[in-house]
Design a protein around this motif. Sequence first.
Motif, PDB file in Angstrom:
ATOM      1  N   TYR A  78       0.822   3.135  -0.384  1.00  0.00           N
ATOM      2  CA  TYR A  78       1.009   4.403   0.347  1.00  0.00           C
ATOM      3  C   TYR A  78       0.313   4.353   1.712  1.00  0.00           C
ATOM      4  O   TYR A  78       0.898   4.717   2.733  1.00  0.00           O
ATOM      5  N   VAL A  79      -0.940   3.892   1.726  1.00  0.00           N
ATOM      6  CA  VAL A  79      -1.688   3.859   2.995  1.00  0.00           C
ATOM      7  C   VAL A  79      -1.067   2.852   3.949  1.00  0.00           C
ATOM      8  O   VAL A  79      -0.982   3.082   5.151  1.00  0.00           O
ATOM      9  N   ARG A  80      -0.562   1.696   3.384  1.00  0.00           N
ATOM     10  CA  ARG A  80       0.066   0.716   4.268  1.00  0.00           C
ATOM     11  C   ARG A  80       1.320   1.290   4.919  1.00  0.00           C
ATOM     12  O   ARG A  80       1.583   1.070   6.089  1.00  0.00           O
ATOM     13  N   ASN A  81       2.094   2.055   4.166  1.00  0.00           N
ATOM     14  CA  ASN A  81       3.314   2.667   4.721  1.00  0.00           C
ATOM     15  C   ASN A  81       3.010   3.735   5.757  1.00  0.00           C
ATOM     16  O   ASN A  81       3.852   4.047   6.601  1.00  0.00           O
ATOM     17  N   LEU A  82       1.817   4.340   5.710  1.00  0.00           N
ATOM     18  CA  LEU A  82       1.449   5.344   6.726  1.00  0.00           C
ATOM     19  C   LEU A  82       1.232   4.707   8.096  1.00  0.00           C
ATOM     20  O   LEU A  82       1.321   5.388   9.119  1.00  0.00           O
ATOM     21  N   GLN A  83       0.935   3.367   8.142  1.00  0.00           N
ATOM     22  CA  GLN A  83       0.716   2.673   9.416  1.00  0.00           C
ATOM     23  C   GLN A  83      -0.358   3.388  10.236  1.00  0.00           C
ATOM     24  O   GLN A  83      -0.112   3.934  11.326  1.00  0.00           O
ATOM     25  N   LEU A  84      -1.577   3.398   9.664  1.00  0.00           N
ATOM     26  CA  LEU A  84      -2.656   4.179  10.287  1.00  0.00           C
ATOM     27  C   LEU A  84      -2.934   3.759  11.726  1.00  0.00           C
ATOM     28  O   LEU A  84      -3.138   4.603  12.603  1.00  0.00           O
ATOM     29  N   GLN A  85      -2.944   2.445  11.981  1.00  0.00           N
ATOM     30  CA  GLN A  85      -3.341   1.998  13.318  1.00  0.00           C
ATOM     31  C   GLN A  85      -2.399   2.481  14.406  1.00  0.00           C
ATOM     32  O   GLN A  85      -2.819   2.837  15.493  1.00  0.00           O
ATOM     33  N   SER A  86      -1.085   2.513  14.112  1.00  0.00           N
ATOM     34  CA  SER A  86      -0.124   2.903  15.141  1.00  0.00           C
ATOM     35  C   SER A  86       0.207   4.377  15.101  1.00  0.00           C
ATOM     36  O   SER A  86       0.362   5.016  16.144  1.00  0.00           O
ATOM     37  N   GLN A  87       0.324   4.964  13.886  1.00  0.00           N
ATOM     38  CA  GLN A  87       0.748   6.359  13.782  1.00  0.00           C
ATOM     39  C   GLN A  87      -0.418   7.334  13.846  1.00  0.00           C
ATOM     40  O   GLN A  87      -0.241   8.491  14.237  1.00  0.00           O
ATOM     41  N   TYR A  88      -1.614   6.909  13.421  1.00  0.00           N
ATOM     42  CA  TYR A  88      -2.773   7.806  13.416  1.00  0.00           C
ATOM     43  C   TYR A  88      -3.953   7.093  14.071  1.00  0.00           C
ATOM     44  O   TYR A  88      -4.880   6.622  13.399  1.00  0.00           O
ATOM     45  N   PRO A  89      -3.944   6.923  15.424  1.00  0.00           N
ATOM     46  CA  PRO A  89      -5.009   6.190  16.105  1.00  0.00           C
ATOM     47  C   PRO A  89      -6.370   6.817  15.834  1.00  0.00           C
ATOM     48  O   PRO A  89      -6.507   8.039  15.842  1.00  0.00           O
ATOM     49  N   GLY A  90      -7.354   5.953  15.643  1.00  0.00           N
ATOM     50  CA  GLY A  90      -8.705   6.432  15.407  1.00  0.00           C
ATOM     51  C   GLY A  90      -9.050   6.557  13.939  1.00  0.00           C
ATOM     52  O   GLY A  90     -10.216   6.741  13.598  1.00  0.00           O
ATOM     53  N   THR A  91      -8.067   6.493  13.033  1.00  0.00           N
ATOM     54  CA  THR A  91      -8.339   6.595  11.605  1.00  0.00           C
ATOM     55  C   THR A  91      -8.781   5.222  11.089  1.00  0.00           C
ATOM     56  O   THR A  91      -8.064   4.235  11.206  1.00  0.00           O
ATOM     57  N   ARG A  92      -9.972   5.179  10.534  1.00  0.00           N
ATOM     58  CA  ARG A  92     -10.503   3.916  10.051  1.00  0.00           C
ATOM     59  C   ARG A  92     -10.300   3.741   8.549  1.00  0.00           C
ATOM     60  O   ARG A  92     -10.312   2.638   8.033  1.00  0.00           O
ATOM     61  N   GLN A  93     -10.120   4.864   7.851  1.00  0.00           N
ATOM     62  CA  GLN A  93     -10.098   4.766   6.387  1.00  0.00           C
ATOM     63  C   GLN A  93      -9.434   6.014   5.819  1.00  0.00           C
ATOM     64  O   GLN A  93      -9.636   7.118   6.341  1.00  0.00           O
ATOM     65  N   LEU A  94      -8.630   5.833   4.796  1.00  0.00           N
ATOM     66  CA  LEU A  94      -8.038   6.947   4.055  1.00  0.00           C
ATOM     67  C   LEU A  94      -8.383   6.735   2.579  1.00  0.00           C
ATOM     68  O   LEU A  94      -8.100   5.670   2.035  1.00  0.00           O
ATOM     69  N   GLY A  95      -9.026   7.744   1.966  1.00  0.00           N
ATOM     70  CA  GLY A  95      -9.503   7.528   0.611  1.00  0.00           C
ATOM     71  C   GLY A  95      -9.353   8.765  -0.253  1.00  0.00           C
ATOM     72  O   GLY A  95      -9.022   9.862   0.203  1.00  0.00           O
ATOM     73  N   TYR A  96      -9.614   8.541  -1.529  1.00  0.00           N
ATOM     74  CA  TYR A  96      -9.578   9.611  -2.528  1.00  0.00           C
ATOM     75  C   TYR A  96     -10.834   9.506  -3.365  1.00  0.00           C
ATOM     76  O   TYR A  96     -11.216   8.413  -3.822  1.00  0.00           O
ATOM     77  N   ALA A  97     -11.525  10.648  -3.549  1.00  0.00           N
ATOM     78  CA  ALA A  97     -12.768  10.689  -4.326  1.00  0.00           C
ATOM     79  C   ALA A  97     -12.617  11.748  -5.418  1.00  0.00           C
ATOM     80  O   ALA A  97     -12.572  12.945  -5.101  1.00  0.00           O
ATOM     81  N   PRO A  98     -12.497  11.343  -6.690  1.00  0.00           N
ATOM     82  CA  PRO A  98     -12.334  12.327  -7.768  1.00  0.00           C
ATOM     83  C   PRO A  98     -13.679  12.925  -8.162  1.00  0.00           C
ATOM     84  O   PRO A  98     -14.743  12.357  -7.916  1.00  0.00           O
ATOM     85  N   VAL A  99     -13.625  14.077  -8.784  1.00  0.00           N
ATOM     86  CA  VAL A  99     -14.821  14.711  -9.349  1.00  0.00           C
ATOM     87  C   VAL A  99     -15.060  14.103 -10.743  1.00  0.00           C
ATOM     88  O   VAL A  99     -14.196  14.193 -11.629  1.00  0.00           O
ATOM     89  N   ILE A 100     -16.234  13.475 -10.947  1.00  0.00           N
ATOM     90  CA  ILE A 100     -16.572  12.785 -12.190  1.00  0.00           C
ATOM     91  C   ILE A 100     -17.809  13.453 -12.795  1.00  0.00           C
ATOM     92  O   ILE A 100     -18.830  13.628 -12.106  1.00  0.00           O
TER      93      ILE A 100
END
Length: 838
Positions: free
Chosen positions: A93-115
């Motif tokens: 999913y993150v690879r298909n978002l193409q962060l470097q070209s479509q969302y400049p400045g985004t270094r990381q996209l993550g998910y943190a669940p409540v445990i």
Amino acid sequence: MSLSPPSTIRQLLSRRNGIAWLVLLLSLLVQFITLLHLHRNESRAASQQFDILTVKASEAIRHRLLSHERALHGAAGLLAALGEPSQRQWREYVRNLQLQSQYPGTRQLGYAPVIGARDRAAHEARMRSELAADYRVHPQSGHRVHIPASHVEPLTKQAPVGPGYDMFSHDLLRRTMQRAARENQPRMVGTAGPGMQDEQPALLLYLPVYHGGLAPDTSSQRLQALRGFVYSSHHIDHLLQGIPDLIDHQLALEIHTSQGDGPSSPLYSNRDEASHDRAPRYSRQLPLDLYGQNWDLRLQSEPPFEKRFHSNEPLLAALGIGLSLTLFFYASSLGARNNRAEHLEQMTEHIQRNKQALRLSEERLSLALKGSNDGLWDLNLEVGTFYASTRAWQMLGYRPGELEPPPSLWQRLMEPDERQQSKIRLAQLMSSNTEYFATEQHLMHKSGMLVPVLLRGYILRDQDNRPLRISGTLMDLTERKQSERLKNEFIATLNHELRTPLASISGALGLINGGSLGPVPATLQQMLDIAQRNSQRLGHLIDDLLDMDKIAAGKMVFDFHAQPLPRLLEDALTSNQAYATEHDVRLLPAGTPDVRLWVDYSRLQQVLGNFLSNAIKHTPPGKCVWIGARLRDGHARIEVEDQGPGITQEFSPRVFEKFAQAGAPGNRNKGGTGLGLSISKELIERMGGRIGFDSPAGLGATFWCELPLHQQNGNDHQPGSPRLLVVEDEPDTGRMLHIMLHEAGYTVDRVQNLGLARERLAQTTYKAMTLDMHLPDGSGQQLIEEIRGTPGTKALPIIVISASHDADRAELPGVQWLHKPVFSAQLLNTLQQLVDKA
């Protein structure tokens, strides 16, 4: 008798020269007032421009962060659809978002669940099996709840949050996440410190995700239903890269940030050390509230911006002083001549007035032409002369006098394909009573390129209406055409950018409405249905805009085949039956001849779909819409007739214009983009047909299109005769070549596109072939290269029949070029020569 320097000085300082001194004083005063007014206007314009740039920069920052927020919402939609995604699904999913070209400045996209503390061991075991063997929730804390970063992409050393880091253990991050969860709003925090993978300032944007996909109504319920957070990290320097007014160094930007009412701290600055000691002429401070953070934007003007204003004032001052001195000495010289004879003075004044009037007239004409950047031309039909100004020759790459212009030179400069049609239009103008005309034309540049120009002129006629002279201007349309091209590219880019969030929205709505997430309350279902219909409507708008862009850019590709007309109309009825049922309108077939059309199936269905949907929308419930066809002059006319109010006389000329929609009184809102009929017109004309409508007053409307029939008898075999292949998409030219070659004793196979030509060449051995360079599915040059690269056809003689003199045409062995129109003797002689050499 000449005056000595002392006597000249005395004369200038004498009382008799007082008028000259008065002229000098008044001139200097006028120059001073003018410069002062100019300075104030420049200062006002600079201040206004600076304010505009600051607002644009702040809006650009806001819009950029909003785009990153939409990426988080898309990730939240993924979680709602998949539940707990695997590491592979998250990575894809993150690879298909193409962060470097479509969302400049985004270094990381993550998910943190409540445990919970009890589930920590099970969570670590699952993550070690999916992600890494050394995965652990860290640092150790006494909290009953952990929010570790379990899905992190991309995994880089520069990312501020590493896998397993418990963000709930960090005080600032914990407060930010709790606030986001309570308020069900994205929240941002700037942080760096222990536990992070880098110590540089970073921005973390959190979006809460709740169990069930929807947030409860109260803050306490939201905390209980909290499932986790999707978050993105950003480097502030990379985030602000690409903002235009910061790239070209027009603005210096400093950002100070604070969390709530806390103290502010510096976050970003693009000022270098040398600029800190410089006092800017313009500065402004703007507050910006972003996701719970208060940003203080401090913008200052840079030297490139300030140099755009006030730079011409010294030059204007020098010119003003020079002009004042010139007037002074001129007035002094006039005063020295007062003792001359009266008749000589009168003669001089008369000559001066005439010269001044002539000079002003010439200046006005010269300035007007320079201001418009147009060329001037004049064709004298009485004496047979042709004149063009310097600017007119410059547009075409020539120097004045480089060409000896005969009266017919303008015809030689025209693009060959337009020359005959231009002669016809000119003859019609000459025979009419028209005085003024304007037309777009392509002229040949010295380099061989085509220059688009706008010709505007006036025809001078005698008392018998015979044209004597044609004069006018020449405007270079290259920049305008380039602007149109850039506009089309912008529309295409905008459409593609809209598809990413629209796909997420439509997919999420489809999952909900399809029952994948369980039953939905009836009231909510109505709103979801409205949202899905409007997302589909937006998708149709994007498709129409992309089609218009492809047509304008010449990238629309057609796949021509022989299609049975009855099946075409039957498929159109079937495709639109559901839409007609929704509007309580009956679709009825009319008579259809059993013939075949040479068309692109999908493009014709698109046209018929536009016809039928428009007819259904404008037909009252309970009424009928008919679709049928009939033969007319060797073509098939397809007609769609409705029982609506018809088309008003005022709207008729605009029916096929882009974004045109009828607004007749009493009509309900029909929706639509206003592009369907414009696209249909382009598609039909590119398939060799024509389009139109008939709308008698109060009797509904009938939209029709005429398309050529498929010629099934194009191949005549004569036993023992050489077989030739004719590749030509224009029906009349193809029939003419077929007749010429058939009467000369050849067996002729005729095809209309590259695909059929490749099939015939693979199945049959030919003595020679004729080829049109411009075909619906590609260029003839491509086919020549394929033929020469195939051993069986490498030596096949080819006659290229082109409508234009191609400057860069390939000179290949066994290829001969003929220019349309082609005569029988010319074609047969060329064919015989090529066959003899083969």
